[in-house]
Enzyme design. Structure first.
Site, PDB file in Angstrom:
ATOM      1  N   ASP A  92    -148.083  58.393  16.273  1.00 18.55           N
ATOM      2  CA  ASP A  92    -146.796  58.587  15.513  1.00 18.55           C
ATOM      3  C   ASP A  92    -146.562  56.671  15.421  1.00 18.55           C
ATOM      4  OD1 ASP A  92    -144.774  57.869  17.918  1.00 18.55           O
ATOM      5  OD2 ASP A  92    -146.271  59.224  18.388  1.00 18.55           O
ATOM      6  N   GLU A 184    -133.172  61.295  21.673  1.00 20.10           N
ATOM      7  CA  GLU A 184    -133.734  60.639  23.034  1.00 20.10           C
ATOM      8  C   GLU A 184    -132.457  59.890  23.949  1.00 20.10           C
ATOM      9  OE1 GLU A 184    -136.458  57.224  22.495  1.00 20.10           O
ATOM     10  OE2 GLU A 184    -136.847  58.658  20.907  1.00 20.10           O
TER      11      GLU A 184
END
Length: 288
Positions: A92, A184
């Site tokens: 990613d 997150e």
């Protein structure tokens, strides 16, 4: 004439103390002095300690490489340990990786480990578009890498507004991986508020795309705030430098197991991921 008689006299013992005579010291040979001085210079030199440390590290690596677990071993070209029980791997990326040569990324392979998919950062919050998104989104599929786009979620911002912003930037098409929401942090709001806004984001994206989004998060964040709350969504979990993800295999689809991979064609270290299934399972996840 008879010989003269010798008169013998008895001497009294002397009261003098014996004189302690010092032994004459032998001079130390000059060549030994030079040798010892040279040895001290070597021992005190930072180069010597650097050499010793380097030798120790090399020996330690040699020992640990021999005893490495074959199911979680170091791949030298990627410069990380990779769990061997997975056949599909990917990365990613975001602006942090800079300009990427995707052809070199695709060509890289060691012991059947190669980059088959990539998640690409598109947006963040309600205003930020990743400056490299459009280029990555265009160039990666050209070399045969399957791609998905992700949005970095900000719980302080309205979830639906963030979803609209994300879909204005990303045009999801057939053959893409499902869209991803990266959650997150609480950003100072309560877990209840975070989950409400996240739910609004997920519902809107699914309604507009007819595709169920993937949730990305860290293992601790998942255990603290998300577990059993969004079980209907595919899960992508970050849990670094471990031979096994501490989570039931049936719960997750992607595992981000390292953030330090070195990939040809990319100038900075990259997150490396494993997919839980085989190539058929990955194909079944793609947008139809």
């Amino acid at each position: 004439m008879p010989p003269e008689k010798r008169i013998t006299t008895t001497r009294k013992p002397s009261n003098r103390k014996p004189v302690n005579r010092k032994k004459k010291s032998k001079s130390f040979p000059t060549q030994w002095k030079v040798a010892i001085a040279g040895l001290l210079l070597i021992l005190l030199s930072p180069f010597y300690y650097g050499y010793v440390v380097s030798a120790f590290v090399s020996t330690w690596r040699w020992i640990t490489d021999i005893g490495e677990d074959p199911s979680y071993r170091t791949y030298k070209s990627f410069d990380i340990k990779i769990p061997k029980n997975y056949s599909i791997h990917g990365i990613d990326v975001s602006y942090y990786q800079g300009k990427i040569d995707w052809a070199k990324v695709k060509a890289m392979e060691e012991d059947e480990v190669k980059v088959s998919f990539a998640f690409i950062k598109a947006t963040e919050g309600v205003l930020l578009v990743d400056p490299y998104f459009q280029r990555n989104w265009r160039e990666a599929p050209k070399v045969g890498i399957v791609c998905g786009a992700y949005h970095f979620f900000r719980p302080k911002r309205d979830g639906k507004t963030q979803a609209k912003f994300f879909l204005q930037v990303v045009k999801i098409e057939k053959g893409d991986l499902p869209p991803v929401v990266d959650i997150e942090t609480l950003d100072g709001v309560s877990p209840l508020k975070m989950r409400a806004e996240l739910s609004d984001f997920l519902n809107y994206v699914e309604m507009k795309t007819k595709v169920r989004p993937i949730i990305y998060t860290g293992l601790k964040f998942y255990e603290d705030y998300l577990i059993e709350k969004f079980d209907e969504y595919p899960l992508w979990v970050a849990h670094y430098y471990q031979p096994k993800l501490r989570l039931d295999n049936s719960r997750w689809k992607f595992w981000q197991h390292s953030d330090k991979a070195k990939i040809n064609g990319i100038g900075h270290v990259v997150d490396f991921n494993a997919f839980s299934g085989d190539s058929t399972a990955l194909s079944e996840m793609l947008v139809r």
